[in-house]
Design a protein around this motif. Structure first.
Motif, PDB file in Angstrom:
ATOM      1  N   PRO A 176       0.832  -1.211   0.000  1.00  0.00           N
ATOM      2  CA  PRO A 176       0.000   0.000   0.000  1.00  0.00           C
ATOM      3  C   PRO A 176       0.863   1.256   0.000  1.00  0.00           C
ATOM      4  CG  PRO A 176      -0.776  -1.576   1.636  1.00  0.00           C
ATOM      5  CD  PRO A 176       0.565  -2.071   1.157  1.00  0.00           C
ATOM      6  N   ASN A 177       0.226   2.373  -0.315  1.00  0.00           N
ATOM      7  CA  ASN A 177       0.928   3.647  -0.226  1.00  0.00           C
ATOM      8  C   ASN A 177       1.390   3.892   1.209  1.00  0.00           C
ATOM      9  OD1 ASN A 177       0.640   4.305  -2.954  1.00  0.00           O
ATOM     10  ND2 ASN A 177      -1.400   5.159  -2.619  1.00  0.00           N
ATOM     11  N   ALA A 178       2.075   4.987   1.423  1.00  0.00           N
ATOM     12  CA  ALA A 178       2.640   5.269   2.741  1.00  0.00           C
ATOM     13  C   ALA A 178       2.646   6.769   2.968  1.00  0.00           C
ATOM     14  CB  ALA A 178       4.048   4.674   2.846  1.00  0.00           C
ATOM     15  N   GLY A 179       3.289   7.188   4.041  1.00  0.00           N
ATOM     16  CA  GLY A 179       3.335   8.610   4.361  1.00  0.00           C
ATOM     17  C   GLY A 179       4.595   8.953   5.122  1.00  0.00           C
ATOM     18  N   LEU A 180       4.698  10.194   5.489  1.00  0.00           N
ATOM     19  CA  LEU A 180       5.831  10.661   6.285  1.00  0.00           C
ATOM     20  C   LEU A 180       5.655  10.251   7.743  1.00  0.00           C
ATOM     21  CD1 LEU A 180       6.176  14.218   4.734  1.00  0.00           C
ATOM     22  CD2 LEU A 180       7.682  12.256   4.346  1.00  0.00           C
ATOM     23  N   PRO A 181       6.719  10.242   8.532  1.00  0.00           N
ATOM     24  CA  PRO A 181       6.602   9.882   9.953  1.00  0.00           C
ATOM     25  C   PRO A 181       5.639  10.816  10.676  1.00  0.00           C
ATOM     26  CG  PRO A 181       8.904   9.909   9.270  1.00  0.00           C
ATOM     27  CD  PRO A 181       8.121  10.501   8.140  1.00  0.00           C
ATOM     28  N   PRO A 182       5.077  10.363  11.793  1.00  0.00           N
ATOM     29  CA  PRO A 182       4.113  11.191  12.517  1.00  0.00           C
ATOM     30  C   PRO A 182       4.749  12.438  13.113  1.00  0.00           C
ATOM     31  CG  PRO A 182       4.671   9.227  13.777  1.00  0.00           C
ATOM     32  CD  PRO A 182       5.272   9.042  12.415  1.00  0.00           C
ATOM     33  N   LEU A 183       3.918  13.448  13.313  1.00  0.00           N
ATOM     34  CA  LEU A 183       4.373  14.651  13.986  1.00  0.00           C
ATOM     35  C   LEU A 183       4.707  14.342  15.440  1.00  0.00           C
ATOM     36  CD1 LEU A 183       1.756  17.281  12.700  1.00  0.00           C
ATOM     37  CD2 LEU A 183       3.891  16.530  11.616  1.00  0.00           C
ATOM     38  N   ASP A 184       5.424  15.238  16.077  1.00  0.00           N
ATOM     39  CA  ASP A 184       5.834  15.019  17.468  1.00  0.00           C
ATOM     40  C   ASP A 184       4.651  15.023  18.432  1.00  0.00           C
ATOM     41  OD1 ASP A 184       8.468  14.834  16.706  1.00  0.00           O
ATOM     42  OD2 ASP A 184       8.884  16.964  17.051  1.00  0.00           O
ATOM     43  N   LYS A 185       3.585  15.714  18.050  1.00  0.00           N
ATOM     44  CA  LYS A 185       2.414  15.746  18.925  1.00  0.00           C
ATOM     45  C   LYS A 185       1.145  15.805  18.088  1.00  0.00           C
ATOM     46  CE  LYS A 185       2.636  20.778  19.594  1.00  0.00           C
ATOM     47  NZ  LYS A 185       2.702  21.857  20.609  1.00  0.00           N
ATOM     48  N   ILE A 186       0.044  15.473  18.710  1.00  0.00           N
ATOM     49  CA  ILE A 186      -1.256  15.489  18.039  1.00  0.00           C
ATOM     50  C   ILE A 186      -1.587  16.908  17.577  1.00  0.00           C
ATOM     51  CG2 ILE A 186      -3.740  15.207  18.422  1.00  0.00           C
ATOM     52  CD1 ILE A 186      -3.046  12.961  20.383  1.00  0.00           C
ATOM     53  N   ALA A 187      -2.058  17.012  16.334  1.00  0.00           N
ATOM     54  CA  ALA A 187      -2.411  18.324  15.792  1.00  0.00           C
ATOM     55  C   ALA A 187      -3.915  18.527  15.684  1.00  0.00           C
ATOM     56  CB  ALA A 187      -1.787  18.493  14.407  1.00  0.00           C
ATOM     57  N   SER A 188      -4.703  17.502  16.045  1.00  0.00           N
ATOM     58  CA  SER A 188      -6.161  17.605  15.923  1.00  0.00           C
ATOM     59  C   SER A 188      -6.756  18.246  17.173  1.00  0.00           C
ATOM     60  CB  SER A 188      -6.767  16.216  15.711  1.00  0.00           C
ATOM     61  OG  SER A 188      -6.363  15.328  16.735  1.00  0.00           O
ATOM     62  N   ALA A 189      -8.039  18.620  17.076  1.00  0.00           N
ATOM     63  CA  ALA A 189      -8.737  19.255  18.202  1.00  0.00           C
ATOM     64  C   ALA A 189     -10.201  18.865  18.166  1.00  0.00           C
ATOM     65  CB  ALA A 189      -8.590  20.776  18.133  1.00  0.00           C
ATOM     66  N   ALA A 190     -10.751  18.569  19.327  1.00  0.00           N
ATOM     67  CA  ALA A 190     -12.122  18.072  19.411  1.00  0.00           C
ATOM     68  C   ALA A 190     -13.155  19.076  18.915  1.00  0.00           C
ATOM     69  CB  ALA A 190     -12.447  17.679  20.852  1.00  0.00           C
ATOM     70  N   ASP A 191     -12.861  20.357  19.040  1.00  0.00           N
ATOM     71  CA  ASP A 191     -13.841  21.380  18.665  1.00  0.00           C
ATOM     72  C   ASP A 191     -13.540  22.022  17.315  1.00  0.00           C
ATOM     73  OD1 ASP A 191     -11.545  22.631  19.417  1.00  0.00           O
ATOM     74  OD2 ASP A 191     -12.500  24.128  20.707  1.00  0.00           O
ATOM     75  N   GLY A 192     -12.622  21.430  16.552  1.00  0.00           N
ATOM     76  CA  GLY A 192     -12.265  21.994  15.256  1.00  0.00           C
ATOM     77  C   GLY A 192     -13.208  21.556  14.146  1.00  0.00           C
ATOM     78  N   PRO A 193     -12.971  22.048  12.937  1.00  0.00           N
ATOM     79  CA  PRO A 193     -13.806  21.635  11.803  1.00  0.00           C
ATOM     80  C   PRO A 193     -13.400  20.264  11.282  1.00  0.00           C
ATOM     81  CG  PRO A 193     -12.082  23.090  11.049  1.00  0.00           C
ATOM     82  CD  PRO A 193     -11.942  23.028  12.552  1.00  0.00           C
ATOM     83  N   PHE A 194     -14.282  19.597  10.589  1.00  0.00           N
ATOM     84  CA  PHE A 194     -13.881  18.480   9.758  1.00  0.00           C
ATOM     85  C   PHE A 194     -13.089  19.062   8.591  1.00  0.00           C
ATOM     86  CE2 PHE A 194     -17.550  16.813  11.986  1.00  0.00           C
ATOM     87  CZ  PHE A 194     -17.180  15.502  12.263  1.00  0.00           C
ATOM     88  N   VAL A 195     -12.112  18.297   8.095  1.00  0.00           N
ATOM     89  CA  VAL A 195     -11.262  18.845   7.043  1.00  0.00           C
ATOM     90  C   VAL A 195     -11.126  17.837   5.906  1.00  0.00           C
ATOM     91  CG1 VAL A 195      -9.090  18.019   8.074  1.00  0.00           C
ATOM     92  CG2 VAL A 195      -9.058  20.007   6.546  1.00  0.00           C
TER      93      VAL A 195
END
Length: 361
Positions: A176-195
């Motif tokens: 399967p395809n792949a990606g870059l290594p994960p960021l050092d910390k979570i960048a998501s937020a519970a009250d943010g928009p769907f993207v």
């Protein structure tokens, strides 16, 4: 190992297959392979893209060769092939070649270089202007699958479909395809928009998630496309209240995704990419610690995703509205997405590819 990656197209810096190609080359170099990437133009864009993916430092194991496919106003694969043949005769011997286009295989004829073919789609399913061209495309695809040293498929669903269509008698290597290594910390937020991050082509499913977000009364952000494309999209979809940001370079994508609640993959499953392709945006979301809401694509069966990746079983407005309305963000899902991304990097994929090549040499 010395590897020729033959990419007989001009480099635009905008295609997903270019990110795939360059990420593969860089990861192979990081694993000790000497790679020569041959393209049909766009050298300045390509070199800028290398910095975007690999950083500004030197990458001595990667060489670039650009052979134009243009002769005056005419551009064709035949012109590129006529320049490629003398070029490869002038080169030290390659151990293996790697291609993702069926049209690249005949260019290697007579060069005495075995090649690996990586399938991302079924080319013969693309409608052609005439029956003769359709038959020729199908014959070329059959030939590349039967003459490659071995073939890679980006999903089990694609491997099964190709095996059935062409009555193949040897297995695919599933990568399967792949990606870059994960960021050092979570960048998501519970009250943010769907993207949604990606192109805004018709088959991407924006006509599902835009009205679904409105019906579910949740915020939506779209990152992708250009101003003219966004304006054209607004001619048949109500974009009122939708936050939009034009396409950003890969290095800037985490910043564009930061603060979002979940990443969306509404790809239409009845399209070729929907049936067979492994969506690269899945890895972009996961490395940022974004939970994902996605259409239930067959290609996802090749990936061991968990509760952080929630599949919408039916590609309907009602189903997507329910999925967005009932979505519940958890820190656990966000962290699990990052852990998953760490196991699905381009570097790890390159390791598996090198193992497969050495087993079959």
């Amino acid at each position: 190992m010395r590897l020729l990656y033959l990419y007989p197209e001009e480099w635009t810096g905008r295609r997903a297959r270019e990110v795939h190609t360059l990420s593969t080359c860089v990861a192979l170099v990081h694993n000790g392979v000497d790679v020569v990437l041959v393209t049909a133009g766009g050298e300045a864009r390509l070199r800028h893209h290398i910095i975007d993916i690999a950083g500004p430092g030197p990458l001595p194991g990667l060489q670039i060769a650009v052979l134009s496919r243009a002769l005056g106003p005419i551009r064709s694969a035949g012109i590129f092939a006529s320049r490629f043949r003398p070029w490869i005769r002038s080169q030290p011997r390659f151990d293996i070649a790697y291609i993702i286009h069926p049209k690249a295989a005949p260019m290697l004829s007579g060069a005495d270089v075995p090649f690996v073919y990586e399938a991302h789609e079924i080319f013969a399913e693309s409608p052609q202007k005439s029956p003769a061209r359709q038959a020729r495309l199908e014959a070329n695809e059959r030939q590349v699958l039967t003459t490659a040293r071995f073939s890679v498929a980006t999903s089990s669903a694609l491997a099964v479909a190709l095996t059935t269509r062409y009555n193949l008698d040897r297995p695919f290597t599933i990568l399967p395809n792949a990606g870059l290594p994960p960021l050092d910390k979570i960048a998501s937020a519970a009250d943010g928009p769907f993207v949604y991050g990606g192109s805004i082509a018709d088959w991407k499913g924006l006509d599902l998630i835009i009205p679904a977000s409105r019906a579910a009364n949740v915020p939506l952000k779209i990152v992708g496309g250009t101003a003219p494309e966004w304006k054209k999209l607004g001619e048949h979809l109500d974009l009122t209240g939708i936050a939009w940001q034009p396409r950003v370079p890969l290095a800037d994508l985490p910043a564009a995704l930061t603060g979002s609640r979940a990443g969306l993959i509404p790809t239409q499953p009845e399209t070729g990419p929907g049936r067979y392709s492994c969506p690269m945006k899945l890895f972009d979301y996961a490395r940022c610690g974004l939970p994902v809401v996605t259409t239930a694509l067959p290609s996802l069966d090749s990936l061991a995703t968990g509760s952080w990746c929630r599949q919408v079983s039916m590609p309907t407005l009602e189903a997507w509205t329910d999925a967005l309305r009932n979505f519940c963000y958890t820190d656990s899902d966000a962290e699990t997405a990052r852990f998953w991304a760490a196991e699905h990097t381009w570097n790890r994929r390159a390791e598996l590819l090198i193992e497969a090549i050495r087993e079959r040499r």
